[in-house]
Design a protein around this motif. Sequence first.
Motif, PDB file in Angstrom:
ATOM      1  N   TYR A  10      -0.150   2.752 -14.383  1.00 21.65           N
ATOM      2  CA  TYR A  10      -1.583   3.298 -13.932  1.00 21.65           C
ATOM      3  C   TYR A  10      -1.248   4.649 -13.163  1.00 21.65           C
ATOM      4  O   TYR A  10      -0.622   4.425 -12.276  1.00 21.65           O
ATOM      5  N   SER A  11      -2.003   5.706 -13.721  1.00 20.08           N
ATOM      6  CA  SER A  11      -1.699   6.907 -13.054  1.00 20.08           C
ATOM      7  C   SER A  11      -2.278   7.100 -11.823  1.00 20.08           C
ATOM      8  O   SER A  11      -3.577   6.633 -11.726  1.00 20.08           O
ATOM      9  N   VAL A  12      -1.725   7.489 -10.856  1.00 19.34           N
ATOM     10  CA  VAL A  12      -2.177   7.871  -9.625  1.00 19.34           C
ATOM     11  C   VAL A  12      -2.542   9.129  -9.735  1.00 19.34           C
ATOM     12  O   VAL A  12      -1.664  10.161  -9.525  1.00 19.34           O
ATOM     13  N   ILE A  13      -3.961   9.494  -9.446  1.00 17.94           N
ATOM     14  CA  ILE A  13      -4.263  10.924  -9.511  1.00 17.94           C
ATOM     15  C   ILE A  13      -4.249  11.679  -8.208  1.00 17.94           C
ATOM     16  O   ILE A  13      -3.653  12.715  -8.103  1.00 17.94           O
ATOM     17  N   SER A  14      -4.493  11.036  -7.265  1.00 21.95           N
ATOM     18  CA  SER A  14      -4.523  11.598  -6.026  1.00 21.95           C
ATOM     19  C   SER A  14      -4.405  10.332  -4.627  1.00 21.95           C
ATOM     20  O   SER A  14      -4.777   9.455  -5.077  1.00 21.95           O
ATOM     21  N   ALA A  56      -6.336   5.439  -2.894  1.00 22.03           N
ATOM     22  CA  ALA A  56      -5.589   6.138  -4.046  1.00 22.03           C
ATOM     23  C   ALA A  56      -6.681   6.286  -5.126  1.00 22.03           C
ATOM     24  O   ALA A  56      -7.357   5.277  -5.421  1.00 22.03           O
ATOM     25  N   THR A  57      -6.884   7.549  -5.803  1.00 21.21           N
ATOM     26  CA  THR A  57      -7.608   7.545  -7.020  1.00 21.21           C
ATOM     27  C   THR A  57      -6.627   7.229  -8.267  1.00 21.21           C
ATOM     28  O   THR A  57      -5.797   8.196  -8.235  1.00 21.21           O
ATOM     29  N   ILE A  58      -7.217   6.409  -9.117  1.00 23.96           N
ATOM     30  CA  ILE A  58      -6.386   5.974 -10.327  1.00 23.96           C
ATOM     31  C   ILE A  58      -7.317   5.998 -11.554  1.00 23.96           C
ATOM     32  O   ILE A  58      -8.529   6.026 -11.467  1.00 23.96           O
ATOM     33  N   LYS A  59      -6.337   5.981 -12.647  1.00 23.24           N
ATOM     34  CA  LYS A  59      -7.208   6.136 -13.762  1.00 23.24           C
ATOM     35  C   LYS A  59      -6.490   4.886 -14.541  1.00 23.24           C
ATOM     36  O   LYS A  59      -5.462   4.744 -14.859  1.00 23.24           O
ATOM     37  N   VAL A  60      -7.588   3.990 -15.151  1.00 26.50           N
ATOM     38  CA  VAL A  60      -7.334   2.900 -15.925  1.00 26.50           C
ATOM     39  C   VAL A  60      -8.201   2.841 -17.026  1.00 26.50           C
ATOM     40  O   VAL A  60      -9.382   2.878 -16.892  1.00 26.50           O
ATOM     41  N   TYR A  81     -11.027   5.293 -10.770  1.00 23.86           N
ATOM     42  CA  TYR A  81     -11.273   4.121  -9.840  1.00 23.86           C
ATOM     43  C   TYR A  81     -10.871   4.772  -8.380  1.00 23.86           C
ATOM     44  O   TYR A  81      -9.693   5.409  -8.532  1.00 23.86           O
ATOM     45  N   VAL A  82     -11.271   3.964  -7.519  1.00 26.00           N
ATOM     46  CA  VAL A  82     -10.703   4.385  -6.005  1.00 26.00           C
ATOM     47  C   VAL A  82     -10.065   3.113  -5.561  1.00 26.00           C
ATOM     48  O   VAL A  82     -10.943   2.135  -5.344  1.00 26.00           O
ATOM     49  N   LEU A  83      -9.106   2.932  -5.337  1.00 28.12           N
ATOM     50  CA  LEU A  83      -8.300   1.639  -4.580  1.00 28.12           C
ATOM     51  C   LEU A  83      -8.145   2.020  -3.168  1.00 28.12           C
ATOM     52  O   LEU A  83      -7.497   2.953  -2.708  1.00 28.12           O
ATOM     53  N   LYS A  84      -8.629   1.014  -2.476  1.00 26.45           N
ATOM     54  CA  LYS A  84      -8.681   1.174  -0.774  1.00 26.45           C
ATOM     55  C   LYS A  84      -8.018   0.005  -0.394  1.00 26.45           C
ATOM     56  O   LYS A  84      -8.508  -1.004  -0.703  1.00 26.45           O
ATOM     57  N   LEU A  85      -7.247   0.212   0.845  1.00 24.15           N
ATOM     58  CA  LEU A  85      -6.659  -0.846   1.490  1.00 24.15           C
ATOM     59  C   LEU A  85      -7.128  -0.876   2.886  1.00 24.15           C
ATOM     60  O   LEU A  85      -6.910   0.388   3.557  1.00 24.15           O
ATOM     61  N   SER A  86      -7.511  -1.907   3.414  1.00 26.57           N
ATOM     62  CA  SER A  86      -8.073  -1.830   4.712  1.00 26.57           C
ATOM     63  C   SER A  86      -7.436  -3.150   5.388  1.00 26.57           C
ATOM     64  O   SER A  86      -6.806  -4.005   4.679  1.00 26.57           O
ATOM     65  N   LEU A 104      -7.797  -5.830 -12.890  1.00 26.26           N
ATOM     66  CA  LEU A 104      -6.895  -5.116 -12.306  1.00 26.26           C
ATOM     67  C   LEU A 104      -6.012  -5.785 -11.096  1.00 26.26           C
ATOM     68  O   LEU A 104      -4.845  -5.768 -10.848  1.00 26.26           O
ATOM     69  N   LEU A 105      -6.748  -6.411 -10.224  1.00 27.82           N
ATOM     70  CA  LEU A 105      -6.260  -7.125  -9.035  1.00 27.82           C
ATOM     71  C   LEU A 105      -5.351  -8.052  -9.393  1.00 27.82           C
ATOM     72  O   LEU A 105      -4.404  -8.632  -8.509  1.00 27.82           O
ATOM     73  N   ASP A 106      -5.798  -8.892 -10.216  1.00 28.23           N
ATOM     74  CA  ASP A 106      -4.832  -9.928 -11.099  1.00 28.23           C
ATOM     75  C   ASP A 106      -3.616  -9.296 -11.479  1.00 28.23           C
ATOM     76  O   ASP A 106      -2.391  -9.944 -11.371  1.00 28.23           O
ATOM     77  N   GLN A 107      -3.544  -8.279 -11.964  1.00 30.29           N
ATOM     78  CA  GLN A 107      -2.164  -7.602 -12.578  1.00 30.29           C
ATOM     79  C   GLN A 107      -1.276  -7.103 -11.451  1.00 30.29           C
ATOM     80  O   GLN A 107      -0.467  -7.306 -11.420  1.00 30.29           O
ATOM     81  N   ILE A 108      -1.934  -6.569 -10.477  1.00 30.45           N
ATOM     82  CA  ILE A 108      -1.134  -6.265  -9.299  1.00 30.45           C
ATOM     83  C   ILE A 108      -0.644  -7.430  -8.446  1.00 30.45           C
ATOM     84  O   ILE A 108       0.416  -7.452  -8.167  1.00 30.45           O
ATOM     85  N   SER A 109      -1.513  -8.494  -8.453  1.00 31.31           N
ATOM     86  CA  SER A 109      -0.909  -9.791  -7.799  1.00 31.31           C
ATOM     87  C   SER A 109       0.332 -10.272  -8.661  1.00 31.31           C
ATOM     88  O   SER A 109       1.173 -10.700  -7.945  1.00 31.31           O
TER      89      SER A 109
END
Length: 204
Positions: free
Chosen positions: A142-146, A154-158, A163-168, A194-199
């Motif tokens: 998955y490409s991380v655009i910025s 991180a702004t990603i392309k799926v 999308y924008v993936l945020k960690l808090s 997507l979150l299942d794939q990351i996990s």
Amino acid sequence: MQLRLGLTLALSVLSLAGCSTLSNKLSINNGSLNYKKSTVDIDPLKYPDGSTARPATPLYPAPIIDPLALQHAPDFENQKGNRFAMPRPDEVVPNRALAEANNNYPKPVVLVDGNQNPLLKVTGKSDTIWQYTLATLSSLNYSVISQSQTRYEATIKVDDHTYVLKLSAVGKTNTLVLFNPDNSFADQAKAKALLDQISQNWPA
């Protein structure tokens, strides 16, 4: 003369070591368990008549022990029951697999909030969790655009969607959430996928 003195000392040491070893092997009664048979009652300390000493209050008064507790108390004696012997500590076998597991971060878990929006929860240091997240995205192609320079975003392309993936983080509890570029929550089904794939591909 010095040779004779050295020889005498060496023989003395050997004889003492031999006596100690023999004593241990034969378990000779050394009186170390005599305290169990003691029936002596010691009266409290008494001051002489006419003494001006103040009444003494013991700092550590002798406790009153329940007879039932005495019956079940550990018995520190050897196998023959004629010497005091402390039990040897249990052998500690290092669990290498457990130690390695403790050094690693636990696998992330996909949950949902009160509005049924998926989120990924994982415990650890935020810097490390974010590096793992980026590594997982890379492994999934998955490409991380910025990336944000000040926040874990991180702004990603799926699949041609951005999308924008945020960690808090709150303490050591980290939460990953997927948003649309307008800061609204991403589609729940796509976010969960997507979150299942990351996990499932988490490198730790």
